[in-house]
Design a protein around this motif. Structure first.
Motif, mmCIF file in Angstrom:
data_model
loop_
_atom_site.group_PDB
_atom_site.id
_atom_site.type_symbol
_atom_site.label_atom_id
_atom_site.label_comp_id
_atom_site.label_asym_id
_atom_site.label_seq_id
_atom_site.Cartn_x
_atom_site.Cartn_y
_atom_site.Cartn_z
ATOM 1 N N LEU A 124 0.837 -1.203 0.000
ATOM 2 C CA LEU A 124 0.000 0.000 0.000
ATOM 3 C C LEU A 124 0.866 1.244 0.000
ATOM 4 O O LEU A 124 0.600 2.202 -0.708
ATOM 5 N N GLY A 125 1.911 1.186 0.776
ATOM 6 C CA GLY A 125 2.797 2.328 0.895
ATOM 7 C C GLY A 125 3.408 2.672 -0.454
ATOM 8 O O GLY A 125 3.476 3.843 -0.839
ATOM 9 N N ALA A 126 3.803 1.643 -1.215
ATOM 10 C CA ALA A 126 4.378 1.871 -2.526
ATOM 11 C C ALA A 126 3.362 2.543 -3.431
ATOM 12 O O ALA A 126 3.693 3.423 -4.209
ATOM 13 N N ALA A 127 2.109 2.117 -3.309
ATOM 14 C CA ALA A 127 1.084 2.648 -4.191
ATOM 15 C C ALA A 127 0.770 4.103 -3.878
ATOM 16 O O ALA A 127 0.352 4.848 -4.751
ATOM 17 N N THR A 128 0.983 4.513 -2.649
ATOM 18 C CA THR A 128 0.628 5.882 -2.300
ATOM 19 C C THR A 128 1.673 6.885 -2.772
ATOM 20 O O THR A 128 1.411 8.074 -2.767
ATOM 21 N N ARG A 129 2.852 6.382 -3.164
ATOM 22 C CA ARG A 129 3.887 7.315 -3.622
ATOM 23 C C ARG A 129 3.645 7.665 -5.090
ATOM 24 O O ARG A 129 3.728 6.794 -5.961
ATOM 25 N N PRO A 130 3.270 8.901 -5.379
ATOM 26 C CA PRO A 130 2.937 9.218 -6.761
ATOM 27 C C PRO A 130 4.201 9.357 -7.615
ATOM 28 O O PRO A 130 4.935 10.331 -7.482
ATOM 29 N N THR A 131 4.439 8.377 -8.477
ATOM 30 C CA THR A 131 5.618 8.428 -9.340
ATOM 31 C C THR A 131 5.235 8.949 -10.720
ATOM 32 O O THR A 131 5.690 10.002 -11.146
ATOM 33 N N ALA A 132 4.341 8.219 -11.400
ATOM 34 C CA ALA A 132 3.836 8.700 -12.684
ATOM 35 C C ALA A 132 2.465 9.299 -12.428
ATOM 36 O O ALA A 132 1.508 8.573 -12.226
ATOM 37 N N PRO A 133 2.378 10.630 -12.424
ATOM 38 C CA PRO A 133 1.220 11.352 -11.898
ATOM 39 C C PRO A 133 -0.163 10.779 -12.250
ATOM 40 O O PRO A 133 -0.824 10.252 -11.359
ATOM 41 N N ALA A 134 -0.565 10.844 -13.510
ATOM 42 C CA ALA A 134 -1.964 10.582 -13.846
ATOM 43 C C ALA A 134 -2.415 9.169 -13.479
ATOM 44 O O ALA A 134 -3.348 8.983 -12.713
ATOM 45 N N SER A 135 -1.712 8.170 -13.993
ATOM 46 C CA SER A 135 -2.194 6.802 -13.812
ATOM 47 C C SER A 135 -2.074 6.374 -12.357
ATOM 48 O O SER A 135 -2.943 5.687 -11.830
ATOM 49 N N SER A 136 -1.008 6.793 -11.703
ATOM 50 C CA SER A 136 -0.837 6.343 -10.317
ATOM 51 C C SER A 136 -1.817 7.040 -9.382
ATOM 52 O O SER A 136 -2.241 6.482 -8.388
ATOM 53 N N ARG A 137 -2.185 8.267 -9.729
ATOM 54 C CA ARG A 137 -3.166 8.941 -8.883
ATOM 55 C C ARG A 137 -4.501 8.196 -8.961
ATOM 56 O O ARG A 137 -5.188 8.011 -7.970
ATOM 57 N N LEU A 138 -4.805 7.715 -10.153
ATOM 58 C CA LEU A 138 -6.017 6.943 -10.342
ATOM 59 C C LEU A 138 -5.941 5.659 -9.515
ATOM 60 O O LEU A 138 -6.892 5.259 -8.847
ATOM 61 N N ARG A 139 -4.764 5.006 -9.593
ATOM 62 C CA ARG A 139 -4.603 3.765 -8.859
ATOM 63 C C ARG A 139 -4.675 4.032 -7.349
ATOM 64 O O ARG A 139 -5.266 3.276 -6.605
#
Lengths: 313, 256
Positions: A5-20
């Motif tokens: 979960l922690g990895a997912a919360t770090r926004p690396t590639a803005p658009a798609s990861s924010r969605l995820r």
């Protein structure tokens, strides 16, 4: 899992990861949202309103509140208000004597019953009644006992050829009466509480002490009471909170009277709001009482933490 | 000692008014008091219905809000600071005398035209029972193993399905205890009913009792009768759900 979960919360590639991020956490935030909205609208807003009102001079005109800035006038007036001082004093007397009596009596009963009775399911059942029966009904019950005209107590006194009582009509008598009702109301709960804690104590500790020749009194003082301290502190705190909140019993049994002999804080606040319609001043009183309660709570929690640290050595 | 005062109320409830005010020991069994409060033109019936609606609605909303929120706070990796903040706020609301917030609540309810309505009373009851519900539910969810949620999640269940099908059923006994406890609190509530209604057919039953207690004249018989009827469901609950109520009473103290 938490790492994932922690990895997912770090926004690396803005658009798609924010969605995820949103999809992953939709439930986490969504399940808090209703509560947050409710609290914002029905708790935070009223509290803000209360604080705002406490700095104002408020008049009711055609069903609307008119607010005029009054600075700290309300708070100055409060410091010179004998009725407020009286209500603090009555609350203190009611709380301290009621809490002390219920805790001591309840603890004493718990020790007594623990020595005599082993299984007491039916007792536990009945002892619960006063605590959960509607406080208004409790007041009715005690009106039927204490009333100078028709009360059971006076019936009994008359039959015994003794003079009748008019406690509810006398300042001291009324205060004693509401404390008496409080003791009847809450001693059973304290008992249940301490009794449960007492049964939870490892019996081998107590047995070891009695093998070593400790008398019952010594066992109580040096082993049982120290082990019960957290439970006793907990139940005392609960009882204090209840006493400061108490309203129903006084409202119905004495209506704060005679005079202002049983006018606890809640009763006095009601009269400021709904008899004097003095909302600005009432709000200032409320804010002060809330702050007092918070100070009391922080002090209690701090004291408990200190106690724990001391217990650990 | 516990039972006798309650029993005396029941005795008075079944007596004729003349026997009640008699200073001698006269007993005159009659149902007149109950007939009086149950007569069609009495507001008592409507007030009982109000109280029942209040209990069901306020408890349901309270449990709904707190079950989701507490689960999220307990299991879904919130920062400890947020969790502590919520618990502290709940703790403060729990110890503050409800009477102090009356002016603010009055204005708020007026904004929504909810003063004097059952809806307003439902909201007020929810407000002051939420802290207990949140704190207790959080502890019940804390007791569930985290691995359970993870394995359900890995098996492909959504967060909601995990909560709804796996975690919530496991917390059901705790949830029931909290619901019973809150239900009792709402049934017993008097202050807001008194202040936010006019005491007629829109008021809860506790306020109905109070209207029979006037400084000039107390209607002893009907008062005892309504008191008896109000106490009966609570005492039945005490017998049936003893364990849940005791755990609500004692654990609340230990944990908060």
């Amino acid at each position: 899992m938490s790492a994932r979960l922690g990895a997912a919360t770090r926004p690396t590639a803005p658009a798609s990861s924010r969605l995820r991020f949103l999809r992953r956490n939709a439930f986490k935030y969504g399940s808090i949202l209703p509560l947050a909205v409710f609290v914002l609208v029905f708790v935070a807003f009223p509290v803000g309103q209360l604080i705002w009102m406490s700095f104002g001079d408020i008049t009711l005109r055609a069903g609307n509140f008119m607010w005029e800035f009054a600075g700290i006038d309300n708070f100055i007036r409060m410091s010179e208000d004998p009725l407020f001082a009286n209500s603090l004093r009555v609350t203190a007397v009611f709380t301290i004597s009621g809490v002390a009596l219920t805790v001591v009596l309840g603890t004493f009963l718990a020790f007594a019953v623990d020595r005599v009775v082993r299984q007491a399911q039916w007792l536990q059942n009945i002892l619960l009644w006063p605590a959960i029966v509607t406080p208004v009904v409790i007041s009715v019950v005690w009106l039927l006992l204490l009333s100078p005209q028709i009360g059971l107590i006076n019936k009994i006194l008359t039959s015994l050829g003794l003079p009748t009582q008019t406690w509810l009509g006398e300042p001291t008598g009324a205060l004693v009466s509401i404390i008496l009702v409080d003791v009847w109301h809450w001693t059973p709960v304290v008992f249940l509480f301490v009794y449960t804690a007492l049964r939870g104590i490892d019996s081998s500790i107590v047995e070891a002490a009695s093998v070593d020749g400790a008398s019952y009194g010594q066992r109580v003082r040096h082993i049982l009471l120290p082990l019960l301290t957290p439970a006793l502190v907990g139940v005392t705190a609960i009882r204090v909170i209840m006493s400061v909140k108490a309203f129903d019993e006084m409202y119905l049994l004495t209506f704060g009277g005679p005079g202002n002999a049983t006018s606890v804080i809640t009763i006095y606040l009601r009269s400021v709001f709904f008899e004097s319609f003095d909302y600005g001043y009432g709000a200032a009183l409320s804010v002060t009482v809330v702050l007092l309660v918070i100070v009391l709570m922080v002090a209690t929690l701090g004291g408990r933490a200190l106690l724990r640290r001391k217990a650990r050595g | 000692m516990t039972v006798l005062p309650l029993l005396w109320m029941v005795v008075v409830a079944f007596q004729r008014p003349r026997a009640i005010i008699n200073r001698e020991w006269t007993f005159d069994f009659a149902l007149t008091n109950f007939m009086e409060i149950l007569s069609p033109d009495a507001v008592f019936g409507a007030q009982v219905i109000n109280s029942v609606v209040l209990v069901i609605a306020a408890t349901a909303i309270c449990i709904g809000l707190s079950a989701f929120a507490s689960y999220s706070l307990s299991q879904l990796s919130w920062s400890p600071r947020v969790v502590l903040g919520v618990l502290a706020a709940a703790g403060v609301l729990q110890v503050v005398p409800p009477m102090t917030l009356v002016p603010g609540l009055f204005v708020t309810l007026q904004n929504f035209s909810l003063t004097g309505t059952l809806g307003g009373l439902i909201i007020l009851n929810v407000i002051f029972n939420l802290p207990f519900a949140i704190i207790m539910m959080k502890f019940y969810f804390d007791a569930l193993p985290k691995e359970l949620r993870e394995s359900a999640y890995i098996d492909g269940a959504s967060e909601f399905a995990t909560f709804w099908r796996v975690m919530l059923p496991l917390a059901a006994p705790g949830l029931a205890a909290v619901a019973i406890f809150i239900g009792i609190q709402v049934w017993n509530e008097f202050l807001f009913g008194l202040i936010f209604t006019r005491g007629g057919d829109e008021a809860p039953i506790t306020v109905g009792i109070a209207t029979l207690v006037q400084p000039q004249e107390i209607k002893w018989g009907p008062m005892a009768a309504v008191g008896t009827i109000t106490a009966v469901p609570i005492i039945l609950l005490a017998v049936v759900a003893n364990r849940q109520i005791v755990s609500g009473l004692t654990q609340g103290a230990v944990k908060s």
